[in-house]
Design a protein around this motif. Structure first.
Motif, mmCIF file in Angstrom:
data_model
loop_
_atom_site.group_PDB
_atom_site.id
_atom_site.type_symbol
_atom_site.label_atom_id
_atom_site.label_comp_id
_atom_site.label_asym_id
_atom_site.label_seq_id
_atom_site.Cartn_x
_atom_site.Cartn_y
_atom_site.Cartn_z
ATOM 1 N N ILE A 19 0.859 -1.201 0.000
ATOM 2 C CA ILE A 19 0.000 0.000 0.000
ATOM 3 C C ILE A 19 0.890 1.244 0.000
ATOM 4 O O ILE A 19 0.731 2.156 -0.824
ATOM 5 N N VAL A 20 1.849 1.270 0.917
ATOM 6 C CA VAL A 20 2.744 2.430 1.040
ATOM 7 C C VAL A 20 3.563 2.604 -0.240
ATOM 8 O O VAL A 20 3.697 3.711 -0.777
ATOM 9 N N GLN A 34 -10.902 2.751 1.737
ATOM 10 C CA GLN A 34 -12.232 2.133 1.856
ATOM 11 C C GLN A 34 -12.055 0.672 2.264
ATOM 12 O O GLN A 34 -11.140 0.001 1.779
ATOM 13 N N ALA A 35 -12.918 0.195 3.153
ATOM 14 C CA ALA A 35 -12.840 -1.204 3.600
ATOM 15 C C ALA A 35 -14.229 -1.672 4.013
ATOM 16 O O ALA A 35 -15.097 -0.854 4.338
ATOM 17 N N GLY A 88 -9.647 -5.297 1.273
ATOM 18 C CA GLY A 88 -10.554 -6.369 1.679
ATOM 19 C C GLY A 88 -11.161 -7.175 0.553
ATOM 20 O O GLY A 88 -11.794 -8.203 0.821
ATOM 21 N N HIS A 89 -11.023 -6.730 -0.690
ATOM 22 C CA HIS A 89 -11.596 -7.501 -1.809
ATOM 23 C C HIS A 89 -10.606 -7.524 -2.967
ATOM 24 O O HIS A 89 -9.753 -6.645 -3.080
ATOM 25 N N PHE A 105 -6.643 -2.269 -5.404
ATOM 26 C CA PHE A 105 -7.279 -3.263 -4.528
ATOM 27 C C PHE A 105 -6.205 -4.023 -3.743
ATOM 28 O O PHE A 105 -5.245 -4.528 -4.333
ATOM 29 N N PHE A 106 -6.403 -4.102 -2.436
ATOM 30 C CA PHE A 106 -5.495 -4.862 -1.562
ATOM 31 C C PHE A 106 -6.334 -5.852 -0.767
ATOM 32 O O PHE A 106 -7.024 -5.470 0.171
ATOM 33 N N PRO A 107 -6.303 -7.131 -1.157
ATOM 34 C CA PRO A 107 -7.124 -8.110 -0.443
ATOM 35 C C PRO A 107 -6.689 -8.283 1.004
ATOM 36 O O PRO A 107 -5.539 -7.964 1.352
#
Ligand code: SF4
Length: 353
Positions: A19-20, A34-35, A88-89, A105-107
């Motif tokens: 993410i960073v 968003q989550a 989350g998705h 998107f980061f699951p």
């Protein structure tokens, strides 16, 4: 900066480093995060950590979020953000991108116990004596499939991973609106093993394949099997709704055709084809656009029967709330049965994307 992801999300693994890295490498200055609901309570900490690591301003999206289909890239654009970080998705590759800023998107992988999973797999293999299986799961457990497959191969069990289809990112992944991974299974696959909790996906898999489906809870290792009586009960409930819709149509009720405005739920062309099919049979329908679909909103517009072209799960999960409000909510496939375009024995879950 504390980058220990275990301290941010007690139950999930999220790749904070990525993410960073994404925010820094793309030189984003303002981002929205968003989550889904289960992760909301950690968002302030997450925002603080991202701000400290990247110097980007972070705004939290406080609206409910139900899936990647429900990303807030357009809302973030309206607020002048550079990008949306959606946690989350997994992405939905076929989703429309127009009108949105970049969405990353980061699951979130749920922390589970591999020893408990192995125990559950042993139990399923012992019960079924299956040597050829298909593995299926949702985004939260998809990263575990590699280890699970390796364990089964050690036991000389052949593993089939189907898909992905247009809405999934990985082989073996299923969504409530797409069971592509279970389509076209080789005949030799004897049983399906679903890693996860809840009944909706396993019932969908049993209905769409007709094969034995075993469920393995990856937290506890407990196993169970989808009973065909459960599938029958679900079908009976849906047939009752189809009959109710049919009666209302025969009495001249107008039909509300719901179009979802969430980016990954919009199916205007499907609503258009429903409109044509209703017209050909002499019924009147009106297209209605909604973001968050609620029974009282449909009732307020005066409709007793509505066909939902947005998230297919709503008609199943919330059916009692719609019944209480006097609204019969059905899927496009169910409308075709009500209109005698499709025979009853061709009932299927809604996967028309
Ligand atoms: S099941 Fe519904 S909420 Fe989940 S991805 Fe599909 S449309 Fe979105």
């Amino acid at each position: 900066m504390n980058m220990d992801q275990n301290e941010i999300f007690p139950s999930f693994l999220v790749d904070m480093g990525s993410i960073v890295e994404t925010i820094s490498s793309k030189s984003y200055h303002r981002i929205m995060v968003q989550a889904p609901e289960g992760m909301k309570m950690y968002m302030t900490l997450l925002a603080d950590i991202i701000e400290e690591a990247t110097n980007a301003e972070v705004i939290i999206d406080g609206e409910p979020c139900y899936g990647a289909c429900d990303h807030s890239g357009e809302r973030a654009k309206m607020l002048g953000m550079d990008a949306l970080i959606h946690i989350g998705h997994t992405d939905i590759p076929s989703m429309k991108r127009e009108g949105s800023i970049p969405v990353h998107f980061f699951p979130a992988q749920m922390k589970t116990d591999m020893e408990a999973i192995k125990k559950g797999l042993d139990e399923i293999l012992e019960r079924t004596e299956a040597r050829r299986v298909s593995l299926l799961t949702t985004a939260q457990h998809i990263a575990r499939l590699i280890e699970i497959e390796a364990y089964l191969l050690e036991k000389e069990v052949t593993v089939h991973l189907g898909g992905p289809g247009k809405r999934e990112m990985y082989p073996g992944q299923v969504l409530g609106c797409s069971f592509s991974a279970a389509k076209d299974l080789p005949d030799e696959v004897e049983v399906l093993i679903y890693i996860g909790t809840g009944n909706f996906h396993p019932l969908g898999l049993a209905l769409s394949t007709g094969k034995e489906v075993h469920m393995l809870d990856p937290m506890t290792g407990s196993v169970s099997q989808v009973e065909m009586q459960e599938v029958d009960r679900l079908l009976r409930r849906r047939f009752a709704h189809i009959e109710k819709a049919k009666d209302a149509l025969e009495k001249g009720s107008d039909v509300g055709l719901i179009i979802g405005s969430k980016p990954g739920q919009e199916r205007s062309s499907l609503a258009e084809s429903m409109m044509e099919e209703l017209g050909k049979k002499g019924h009147k329908a009106r297209k209605i656009v909604m973001d968050h679909i609620e029974p009282m909103k449909i009732r307020a517009l005066g409709y007793e029967v509505a066909v939902n072209t947005a998230c297919p799960r709503i008609a199943f999960d919330d059916s009692s709330r719609y019944d209480l409000e006097g609204v019969t909510l059905i899927t496009p496939a169910e409308l075709r049965i009500a209109l005698d375009i499709l025979p009853w024995d061709q009932y299927s879950f809604d996967e028309e994307w």
